[in-house]
Design a protein around this motif. Structure first.
Motif, mmCIF file in Angstrom:
data_model
loop_
_atom_site.group_PDB
_atom_site.id
_atom_site.type_symbol
_atom_site.label_atom_id
_atom_site.label_comp_id
_atom_site.label_asym_id
_atom_site.label_seq_id
_atom_site.Cartn_x
_atom_site.Cartn_y
_atom_site.Cartn_z
ATOM 1 N N GLY A 61 119.031 -52.888 -21.701
ATOM 2 C CA GLY A 61 117.820 -52.183 -21.296
ATOM 3 C C GLY A 61 116.788 -53.106 -20.685
ATOM 4 N N GLY A 62 116.107 -52.625 -19.647
ATOM 5 C CA GLY A 62 115.085 -53.423 -18.969
ATOM 6 C C GLY A 62 115.690 -54.430 -18.025
ATOM 7 N N GLY A 63 114.919 -55.450 -17.714
ATOM 8 C CA GLY A 63 115.382 -56.485 -16.813
ATOM 9 C C GLY A 63 114.230 -57.308 -16.303
ATOM 10 N N VAL A 64 114.489 -58.106 -15.273
ATOM 11 C CA VAL A 64 113.467 -58.920 -14.635
ATOM 12 C C VAL A 64 113.551 -58.739 -13.130
ATOM 13 N N MET A 65 112.430 -58.971 -12.486
ATOM 14 C CA MET A 65 112.378 -59.019 -11.028
ATOM 15 C C MET A 65 111.998 -60.438 -10.654
ATOM 16 N N LEU A 66 112.546 -60.908 -9.544
ATOM 17 C CA LEU A 66 112.198 -62.255 -9.114
ATOM 18 C C LEU A 66 112.301 -62.382 -7.613
ATOM 19 N N GLY A 67 111.736 -63.463 -7.125
ATOM 20 C CA GLY A 67 111.793 -63.778 -5.709
ATOM 21 C C GLY A 67 111.503 -65.243 -5.491
ATOM 22 N N SER A 68 111.666 -65.668 -4.261
ATOM 23 C CA SER A 68 111.410 -67.053 -3.896
ATOM 24 C C SER A 68 109.914 -67.327 -3.865
ATOM 25 N N THR A 69 109.553 -68.587 -4.146
ATOM 26 C CA THR A 69 108.154 -68.981 -3.998
ATOM 27 C C THR A 69 107.765 -68.817 -2.538
ATOM 28 N N ARG A 70 106.494 -68.600 -2.315
ATOM 29 C CA ARG A 70 105.966 -68.439 -0.955
ATOM 30 C C ARG A 70 104.969 -69.563 -0.694
ATOM 31 N N ASP A 71 104.977 -70.062 0.493
ATOM 32 C CA ASP A 71 104.001 -71.079 0.889
ATOM 33 C C ASP A 71 102.851 -70.372 1.586
ATOM 34 N N ASN A 72 102.191 -69.469 0.853
ATOM 35 C CA ASN A 72 101.139 -68.642 1.431
ATOM 36 C C ASN A 72 99.996 -68.523 0.424
ATOM 37 N N PRO A 73 98.817 -69.031 0.752
ATOM 38 C CA PRO A 73 97.703 -68.970 -0.201
ATOM 39 C C PRO A 73 97.247 -67.542 -0.509
ATOM 40 N N ASP A 74 97.617 -66.578 0.313
ATOM 41 C CA ASP A 74 97.234 -65.182 0.089
ATOM 42 C C ASP A 74 98.298 -64.391 -0.678
ATOM 43 N N ASP A 75 99.316 -65.074 -1.179
ATOM 44 C CA ASP A 75 100.386 -64.409 -1.911
ATOM 45 C C ASP A 75 99.817 -63.758 -3.171
ATOM 46 N N PRO A 76 99.915 -62.422 -3.310
ATOM 47 C CA PRO A 76 99.369 -61.758 -4.499
ATOM 48 C C PRO A 76 100.179 -62.024 -5.770
ATOM 49 N N TRP A 77 101.389 -62.544 -5.648
ATOM 50 C CA TRP A 77 102.236 -62.881 -6.800
ATOM 51 C C TRP A 77 102.530 -64.372 -6.786
ATOM 52 N N ALA A 78 101.519 -65.181 -6.738
ATOM 53 C CA ALA A 78 101.670 -66.627 -6.594
ATOM 54 C C ALA A 78 101.966 -67.315 -7.924
ATOM 55 N N PHE A 79 103.013 -66.882 -8.593
ATOM 56 C CA PHE A 79 103.420 -67.508 -9.848
ATOM 57 C C PHE A 79 104.132 -68.814 -9.553
ATOM 58 N N GLN A 80 103.900 -69.794 -10.390
ATOM 59 C CA GLN A 80 104.564 -71.081 -10.234
ATOM 60 C C GLN A 80 105.939 -71.051 -10.892
ATOM 61 N N PRO A 81 106.960 -71.564 -10.236
ATOM 62 C CA PRO A 81 108.273 -71.648 -10.863
ATOM 63 C C PRO A 81 108.194 -72.434 -12.167
ATOM 64 N N GLY A 82 108.951 -72.000 -13.146
ATOM 65 C CA GLY A 82 108.987 -72.683 -14.424
ATOM 66 C C GLY A 82 107.889 -72.274 -15.386
ATOM 67 N N GLY A 83 107.006 -71.380 -14.970
ATOM 68 C CA GLY A 83 105.906 -70.960 -15.828
ATOM 69 C C GLY A 83 106.148 -69.645 -16.530
ATOM 70 N N PHE A 84 107.386 -69.199 -16.579
ATOM 71 C CA PHE A 84 107.733 -67.902 -17.132
ATOM 72 C C PHE A 84 108.384 -68.064 -18.490
#
Length: 143
Positions: A61-84
């Motif tokens: 049940g459930g799951g995770v969503m993920l994506g590649s880091t973006r080199d964009n200061p306006d990224d609304p999901w600017a999570f740092q890799p390894g911080g999860f």
């Protein structure tokens, strides 16, 4: 959008990765997540390993969503890799720990029984994210 095959509403944490395609491969092999979808340039016949959006379902049940880091200061999901970090409920922590270890996961907390009745272990993925797995399903909701 209504889809009779869609799962009921759930919480789907999100994370970012430096090498999202490699992380997807690791999470499916080591922990047993199931890749449901993955979108990026390569999925449209273009060059590139970037993942714009991926969904990995947890078989229980459930799951995770993920994506590649973006080199964009306006990224609304600017999570740092390894911080999860996440706690994932599983009925089979012993088998899952063996699977994760065999796939090369760094086991950070060995299998143990907790004082609240759960059987848990913890691991770190290649991006540095922390994953705890155990049988604890949460406290009963007040009626």
């Amino acid at each position: 959008m209504s889809d009779d095959k869609a799962p009921p509403p759930q919480v789907w944490p999100t994370l970012r990765a430096r090498d999202a395609r490699a992380l997807i491969a690791f999470l499916t092999e080591a922990f047993g997540f199931e890749e449901v979808v993955s979108y990026g340039p390569a999925d449209h016949g273009e060059a590139g390993d970037r993942v714009d959006h991926a969904e990995l379902a947890w078989p229980e049940g459930g799951g995770v969503m993920l994506g590649s880091t973006r080199d964009n200061p306006d990224d609304p999901w600017a999570f740092q890799p390894g911080g999860f970090g996440a706690y994932v409920v599983t009925a089979e922590p012993d088998a899952l720990c063996s699977r994760a270890r065999a796939a090369g996961a760094e086991i950070t907390v060995e299998l143990h029984d907790t004082d609240y009745g759960s059987r848990d272990f913890a691991a770190r993925d290649p991006e540095g994210n922390s994953w705890s797995f155990g049988t604890y399903r949460g406290a009963p909701r007040p009626t």
